[in-house]
Scaffold this motif. Structure first.
Motif, PDB file in Angstrom:
ATOM      1  N   LEU A  80     -31.948  32.787  19.424  1.00 27.85           N
ATOM      2  CA  LEU A  80     -30.722  32.315  19.671  1.00 27.85           C
ATOM      3  C   LEU A  80     -29.799  33.080  19.038  1.00 27.85           C
ATOM      4  N   ASP A  81     -28.778  33.730  19.753  1.00 27.57           N
ATOM      5  CA  ASP A  81     -27.682  34.475  19.113  1.00 27.57           C
ATOM      6  C   ASP A  81     -26.310  33.206  18.629  1.00 27.57           C
ATOM      7  N   TRP A  82     -25.859  33.421  17.614  1.00 28.47           N
ATOM      8  CA  TRP A  82     -25.053  32.680  17.046  1.00 28.47           C
ATOM      9  C   TRP A  82     -23.602  33.406  16.385  1.00 28.47           C
ATOM     10  N   PRO A  83     -22.710  33.846  16.943  1.00 36.80           N
ATOM     11  CA  PRO A  83     -21.618  34.513  16.211  1.00 36.80           C
ATOM     12  C   PRO A  83     -20.765  33.580  15.517  1.00 36.80           C
ATOM     13  N   SER A  84     -20.192  34.317  14.466  1.00 36.39           N
ATOM     14  CA  SER A  84     -19.333  33.453  13.653  1.00 36.39           C
ATOM     15  C   SER A  84     -18.134  34.382  13.094  1.00 36.39           C
ATOM     16  N   TYR A  85     -17.153  34.508  13.942  1.00 37.39           N
ATOM     17  CA  TYR A  85     -16.084  35.335  13.709  1.00 37.39           C
ATOM     18  C   TYR A  85     -14.843  34.474  13.572  1.00 37.39           C
ATOM     19  N   ALA A  86     -14.602  33.369  13.520  1.00 39.66           N
ATOM     20  CA  ALA A  86     -13.422  32.563  13.326  1.00 39.66           C
ATOM     21  C   ALA A  86     -12.873  32.651  11.715  1.00 39.66           C
ATOM     22  N   HIS A 108     -37.374  27.989  16.378  1.00 32.87           N
ATOM     23  CA  HIS A 108     -36.551  28.957  17.363  1.00 32.87           C
ATOM     24  C   HIS A 108     -35.916  30.069  16.285  1.00 32.87           C
ATOM     25  N   PRO A 109     -36.140  31.314  16.239  1.00 32.84           N
ATOM     26  CA  PRO A 109     -35.444  32.229  15.222  1.00 32.84           C
ATOM     27  C   PRO A 109     -33.834  32.260  15.619  1.00 32.84           C
ATOM     28  N   VAL A 110     -33.000  32.193  14.690  1.00 37.04           N
ATOM     29  CA  VAL A 110     -31.539  32.071  14.912  1.00 37.04           C
ATOM     30  C   VAL A 110     -30.907  33.582  14.250  1.00 37.04           C
ATOM     31  N   LEU A 111     -30.315  34.395  14.968  1.00 40.58           N
ATOM     32  CA  LEU A 111     -29.359  35.248  14.276  1.00 40.58           C
ATOM     33  C   LEU A 111     -28.102  34.998  14.311  1.00 40.58           C
ATOM     34  N   MET A 112     -27.470  34.921  13.132  1.00 42.69           N
ATOM     35  CA  MET A 112     -25.864  34.475  13.127  1.00 42.69           C
ATOM     36  C   MET A 112     -25.525  35.902  12.453  1.00 42.69           C
ATOM     37  N   HIS A 113     -24.244  36.197  13.019  1.00 47.54           N
ATOM     38  CA  HIS A 113     -23.626  37.414  12.703  1.00 47.54           C
ATOM     39  C   HIS A 113     -22.241  37.243  12.633  1.00 47.54           C
ATOM     40  N   THR A 179     -13.268  39.200  21.037  1.00 45.30           N
ATOM     41  CA  THR A 179     -13.983  38.585  22.157  1.00 45.30           C
ATOM     42  C   THR A 179     -15.440  39.406  22.221  1.00 45.30           C
ATOM     43  N   VAL A 180     -15.287  40.757  22.136  1.00 39.54           N
ATOM     44  CA  VAL A 180     -16.409  41.539  22.143  1.00 39.54           C
ATOM     45  C   VAL A 180     -17.582  41.290  21.325  1.00 39.54           C
ATOM     46  N   LEU A 181     -17.070  40.819  19.992  1.00 39.21           N
ATOM     47  CA  LEU A 181     -18.111  40.498  18.964  1.00 39.21           C
ATOM     48  C   LEU A 181     -18.957  39.190  19.304  1.00 39.21           C
ATOM     49  N   ARG A 182     -18.124  38.128  19.911  1.00 43.34           N
ATOM     50  CA  ARG A 182     -18.476  36.943  20.294  1.00 43.34           C
ATOM     51  C   ARG A 182     -19.581  37.157  21.234  1.00 43.34           C
ATOM     52  N   VAL A 183     -19.440  38.131  22.376  1.00 40.62           N
ATOM     53  CA  VAL A 183     -20.417  38.322  23.290  1.00 40.62           C
ATOM     54  C   VAL A 183     -21.410  39.339  23.036  1.00 40.62           C
ATOM     55  N   LEU A 184     -21.323  40.030  22.232  1.00 36.96           N
ATOM     56  CA  LEU A 184     -22.278  40.989  21.465  1.00 36.96           C
ATOM     57  C   LEU A 184     -23.618  40.958  21.552  1.00 36.96           C
ATOM     58  N   ASN A 185     -24.045  39.855  20.705  1.00 34.17           N
ATOM     59  CA  ASN A 185     -25.347  39.464  20.911  1.00 34.17           C
ATOM     60  C   ASN A 185     -26.464  40.753  20.593  1.00 34.17           C
ATOM     61  N   PRO A 186     -26.361  41.100  19.239  1.00 36.95           N
ATOM     62  CA  PRO A 186     -27.017  42.548  18.913  1.00 36.95           C
ATOM     63  C   PRO A 186     -28.317  42.416  19.017  1.00 36.95           C
ATOM     64  N   ALA A 187     -29.002  41.178  19.081  1.00 32.72           N
ATOM     65  CA  ALA A 187     -30.529  41.038  19.088  1.00 32.72           C
ATOM     66  C   ALA A 187     -30.775  40.973  20.549  1.00 32.72           C
ATOM     67  N   SER A 188     -29.988  41.066  21.379  1.00 32.93           N
ATOM     68  CA  SER A 188     -30.336  40.610  22.731  1.00 32.93           C
ATOM     69  C   SER A 188     -31.257  39.279  22.896  1.00 32.93           C
ATOM     70  N   ALA A 189     -30.701  38.281  22.190  1.00 33.52           N
ATOM     71  CA  ALA A 189     -31.549  36.964  22.419  1.00 33.52           C
ATOM     72  C   ALA A 189     -31.215  36.677  23.873  1.00 33.52           C
ATOM     73  N   ARG A 190     -32.012  35.717  24.289  1.00 36.71           N
ATOM     74  CA  ARG A 190     -32.100  35.192  25.713  1.00 36.71           C
ATOM     75  C   ARG A 190     -31.067  34.157  25.739  1.00 36.71           C
ATOM     76  N   ALA A 191     -30.800  33.354  24.661  1.00 39.00           N
ATOM     77  CA  ALA A 191     -29.773  32.433  24.729  1.00 39.00           C
ATOM     78  C   ALA A 191     -28.573  32.994  23.639  1.00 39.00           C
ATOM     79  N   GLU A 294     -27.456  19.644  19.079  1.00 38.55           N
ATOM     80  CA  GLU A 294     -28.095  19.263  20.410  1.00 38.55           C
ATOM     81  C   GLU A 294     -27.695  20.319  21.637  1.00 38.55           C
ATOM     82  N   ILE A 295     -26.257  20.767  21.402  1.00 40.55           N
ATOM     83  CA  ILE A 295     -25.849  21.699  22.451  1.00 40.55           C
ATOM     84  C   ILE A 295     -26.614  22.953  22.358  1.00 40.55           C
ATOM     85  N   ALA A 296     -27.049  23.532  21.240  1.00 37.88           N
ATOM     86  CA  ALA A 296     -27.862  24.460  20.979  1.00 37.88           C
ATOM     87  C   ALA A 296     -29.080  24.598  21.571  1.00 37.88           C
ATOM     88  N   PHE A 297     -29.646  23.427  21.306  1.00 42.20           N
ATOM     89  CA  PHE A 297     -31.239  23.243  21.921  1.00 42.20           C
ATOM     90  C   PHE A 297     -30.992  23.013  23.400  1.00 42.20           C
TER      91      PHE A 297
END
Length: 320
Positions: A80-86, A108-113, A179-191, A294-297
């Motif tokens: 799971l990719d979880w961007p945090s840029y706000a 479920h391994p979660v990468l926050m960035h 916007t680019v950073l929110r969509v980036l998903n650097p680890a190419s996670a499926r979700a 719940e929404i993340a799951f």
């Protein structure tokens, strides 16, 4: 003199009748030039502000993401990719960090960035991370995530994108880099789960994700622009399921009218660790944590009872 970016600035700036948006391929080429350090700073500023004036397209966002993944790929696995840029100036404590921790606890391994989520002096994401045992990664070659979760700072992952994001201090205007950073998903996670502050960006990020081949994604207007559900409001959800556009709704969970920033000026970040450890009680905060998880799951396609998972969690935290 660096002129490699000039043809792309010309595409955007030839006037009302001749200018146009860049294609996916053109956007990727342009951003690769920028990230390789081959563009003049004046041309970079011109390109970003011309895009802001006309409004960026999903193809341009996707092209910039492709360039970033090509020039500075991440090495490591995440489910799971979880961007945090706000910036977090309109929210309280970052309860969504506990949501991410709960998802990780289920295997479920979660990468926050992220980056500028540290700017809130009361509810700093970066200050909160060590208090709740989420490690900050020191390299984009992060391999396996300790405890199935980690936070990758933007300046570690891509100093070049970090510099582009910081141009906001020069322009005093947001650019498409956010916007680019929110969509980036650097680890190419499926979700991927993504928050926005301005609702129109939900569809833009959805469309960019589809172009990029993202399998599953959920975007919502969240607390301060983060992926964090307000439990007292119905949430409109946009994203992807099976790589195709999807929309849904999440009903309100509690009958309370509370602003997420209410009481933020006196909020104690230690409450995050206290809630996880069971030493602090806040039913509204808990509903934020569980509702967001719940929404993340659901995005992961995992059938999980978040209440049961919370009750069974390992309450021990080793501060980092």
């Amino acid at each position: 003199m660096k002129t490699a970016l000039a043809p792309y600035v010309r595409i955007l700036g030839r006037g009302a009748n001749l200018s146009r948006s860049m294609t996916l391929e053109e956007a990727q080429e342009a951003m690769e030039i920028v990230l390789r350090g081959e563009a003049a700073p004046e041309a970079i500023g011109a390109m970003l502000m011309l895009m802001r004036m006309k409004g960026e397209t999903a193809e341009e966002i996707a092209g910039f993401v492709r360039a970033a993944r090509t020039v500075a790929p991440a090495v490591g696995f995440a489910a799971l990719d979880w961007p945090s840029y706000a910036a977090g100036r309109t929210r309280g404590l970052p309860w969504f960090l506990l949501s991410a921790k709960l998802v990780a606890s289920a295997g479920h391994p979660v990468l926050m960035h992220g980056w500028n989520s540290h700017q809130n002096p009361v509810a700093s994401v970066r200050d909160a991370l060590p208090k709740i045992g989420i490690p900050t990664l020191q390299s984009r070659n992060f391999g396996e995530l300790d405890g199935n979760i980690g936070y990758l700072p933007l300046e570690v992952f891509s100093p070049e994108l970090f510099d582009l994001l910081r141009l906001r201090d020069v322009f005093n205007l947001r650019s498409c880099v956010n916007t680019v950073l929110r969509v980036l998903n650097p680890a190419s996670a499926r979700a991927s789960v993504q928050g926005v502050f301005h609702p129109p960006y939900r569809e833009l990020q959805q469309d960019a994700g589809r172009i990029l081949g993202q399998e599953a994604m959920t975007v919502l207007k969240g607390g301060g622009g983060e992926f964090e559900r307000h439990p007292a409001k119905e949430a409109a959800l946009f994203g992807l399921r099976g790589g195709e556009a999807w929309e849904g709704k999440a009903p309100a969970l509690v009958d309370e009218h509370v602003r997420l920033a209410e009481g933020a000026e006196t909020a104690d970040p230690a409450a995050l660790a206290g809630l996880w450890a069971g030493e602090y009680e806040d039913p509204f905060a808990l509903s934020i944590v569980l509702g967001t998880a719940e929404i993340a799951f659901q995005t992961l396609g995992a059938d999980v009872n978040v209440g049961d998972l919370w009750a069974a969690r390992d309450r021990n935290i080793t501060p980092l």
